[in-house]
Design an enzyme around this catalytic site. Structure first.
Site, PDB file in Angstrom:
ATOM      1  N   GLU A  78       0.804  -1.238   0.000  1.00  0.00           N
ATOM      2  CA  GLU A  78       0.000   0.000   0.000  1.00  0.00           C
ATOM      3  C   GLU A  78       0.831   1.280   0.000  1.00  0.00           C
ATOM      4  O   GLU A  78       0.575   2.196   0.780  1.00  0.00           O
ATOM      5  CB  GLU A  78      -0.968  -0.023   1.186  1.00  0.00           C
ATOM      6  CG  GLU A  78      -1.866  -1.255   1.171  1.00  0.00           C
ATOM      7  CD  GLU A  78      -2.766  -1.398   2.392  1.00  0.00           C
ATOM      8  OE1 GLU A  78      -2.801  -0.481   3.220  1.00  0.00           O
ATOM      9  OE2 GLU A  78      -3.433  -2.449   2.498  1.00  0.00           O
ATOM     10  N   GLU A 135      -5.960 -10.902  -1.250  1.00  0.00           N
ATOM     11  CA  GLU A 135      -6.747 -10.724  -0.012  1.00  0.00           C
ATOM     12  C   GLU A 135      -8.239 -10.671  -0.320  1.00  0.00           C
ATOM     13  O   GLU A 135      -8.975  -9.827   0.182  1.00  0.00           O
ATOM     14  CB  GLU A 135      -6.340  -9.414   0.690  1.00  0.00           C
ATOM     15  CG  GLU A 135      -4.878  -9.313   1.010  1.00  0.00           C
ATOM     16  CD  GLU A 135      -4.507  -8.034   1.768  1.00  0.00           C
ATOM     17  OE1 GLU A 135      -5.400  -7.331   2.280  1.00  0.00           O
ATOM     18  OE2 GLU A 135      -3.300  -7.738   1.839  1.00  0.00           O
TER      19      GLU A 135
END
Ligand code: 9MR
Length: 389
Positions: free
Chosen positions: A182, A298
């Site tokens: 991220e 995910e």
């Protein structure tokens, strides 16, 4: 029930719009979204999520040269036998949801606590599962001492020491590492698209290159991944993120930085209608053309805004799984699919996106009793349909 609710809301919106004479485009967008959602609901009710056998997800994926796995928590796997059995039965790979993050691994600036993650590594060894690492560099899940300790003098050394120690500890046993997680956020308005994190602030923009190079030196045989979210929808925000991620990957590749794959987290929403298969496929093929593999890392489908009745809710969630995975698996560079948990008993969404009616969230392939749900069928169908890698 949902249609009635939507219809009621629609009349209210029309009424308000008419009266005020403003906000027409906002109302238009909202109506359009609700219209699409009603279509999705109708479509998912009529969908057939039949599968041809009871074969487990991991086995189905393996037939196509794909790896299926799930995120796990050490406390749950060590105390819930039914969960442990299901993980071993359904999965070919596990990834610690918590235990390899800094807040678990680093009780103090000078020490490491590998115990919980080692337990999981050992579980994977005992049960013949691949083991995946998440994550070496992130701006969240940092220990309490971190903000008080880090500065521009020690940041680089701290990061290098962490990566070298942790990667070497698991070297030879790890399928892939989310080296950096991220790091992109176009909302921070930098020309390089980078998110303003402590790593950027204290090391500078080459912290990403430093991290990948250190990981490669510490374990030359593992797959090194850049992992991010917010990449799948046809929205301005996701479009900007796709572009910035591509730019980052191109830049790293042009400098010969050892990066091997992109991890697309894929936290989906059952309520989101703005998925454009063509745009998403184009993004995947652009990533692949850089010589990178792709992992769906995910995956889950939030059901917080969906109807209470699971007769309606489950098919919508399942439909989202099947539609998304069918598109993603058309790209041959996609080598692996992981869901962010296996059973609804253990999902971050119970806390992060709870339902207003307080019903248990139903976002993962198995329910809280470890029974397969339509989401399981949907994933199985997508694997069955995929071409062999
Ligand atoms: O699911 C995880 C949640 O239980 C933790 O509290 C949180 C902080 O460690 O991390 C969550 O997992 C995140 C993952 O590490 C990175 N992508 C987003 C995931 C959901 O927030």
């Amino acid at each position: 029930m949902l249609s009635r609710k939507i219809f009621g809301r629609r009349q209210t919106l029309l009424g308000l719009g008419g009266l005020a004479g403003i906000g027409a485009s906002v109302i238009g967008t909202e109506l359009n979204k609700q219209y699409k959602l009603r279509q999705i609901q109708r479509d998912s009710q009529n969908r057939n999520f039949k599968v041809t056998s009871n074969t487990a997800l991991g086995q189905r994926a393996a037939t196509k040269g794909l790896i299926y796995g799930a995120a796990v928590r050490q406390y749950a796997l060590s105390s819930d036998t039914k969960l442990a059995e299901s993980v071993v039965y359904e999965c070919k790979m596990i990834v610690p949801e918590w235990e390899l993050k800094w807040n678990y691994l680093r009780p103090t600036p000078t020490s490491f606590n590998f115990a919980p993650a080692d337990w999981l590594a050992d579980f994977s060894r005992r049960n013949g599962l691949l083991f995946r690492g998440h994550t070496l560099v992130w701006h969240e899940a940092l220990p309490i001492w971190f903000p008080k300790t880090i500065n521009s003098k020690n940041a680089r050394q701290l990061l290098l020491e962490h990566i070298t120690t942790v990667v070497k500890h698991y070297a030879g046993h790890i399928h892939s590492w989310d080296v950096v997680n991220e790091a992109i956020d176009p909302r921070d308005r930098r020309s390089d698209g980078l998110k303003n994190t402590p790593w950027l602030q204290f090391i500078g923009q080459d912290y990403i290159e430093i991290a990948f190079s250190a990981a490669a030196e510490s374990d030359p045989n593992t797959l090194l991944v850049y992992n991010d979210y917010g990449l799948q929808y046809d929205t301005h925000e996701h479009e900007a993120k796709r572009n910035a991620v591509l730019k980052l990957l191109e830049n790293l590749k042009s400098k010969d930085i050892p990066i091997h794959a992109l991890g697309i987290q894929s936290h989906l929403s059952g309520y989101e209608t703005r998925f454009n298969p063509d745009k998403f496929k184009k993004f995947l093929s652009e990533v692949a053309s850089l010589g990178l593999k792709i992992l769906i890392t995910e995956m889950d489908v939030a059901d917080n805004k969906l109807p209470s009745d699971i007769k309606f809710r489950d098919p919508i969630v399942a439909g989202v799984y099947e539609d998304y995975l069918s598109v993603a698996l058309e790209e041959p560079a996609v080598i692996s699919v992981l869901t962010w948990g296996l059973s609804d008993s253990y999902t971050w969404l119970s806390q992060n996106k709870p339902r207003k009616d307080q019903a248990t969230v139903r976002t993962l392939p198995l329910d809280t009793q470890m029974r397969r749900k339509l989401a399981w069928n949907a994933i199985a169908r997508a694997f069955d349909k995929a071409t062999k890698r």
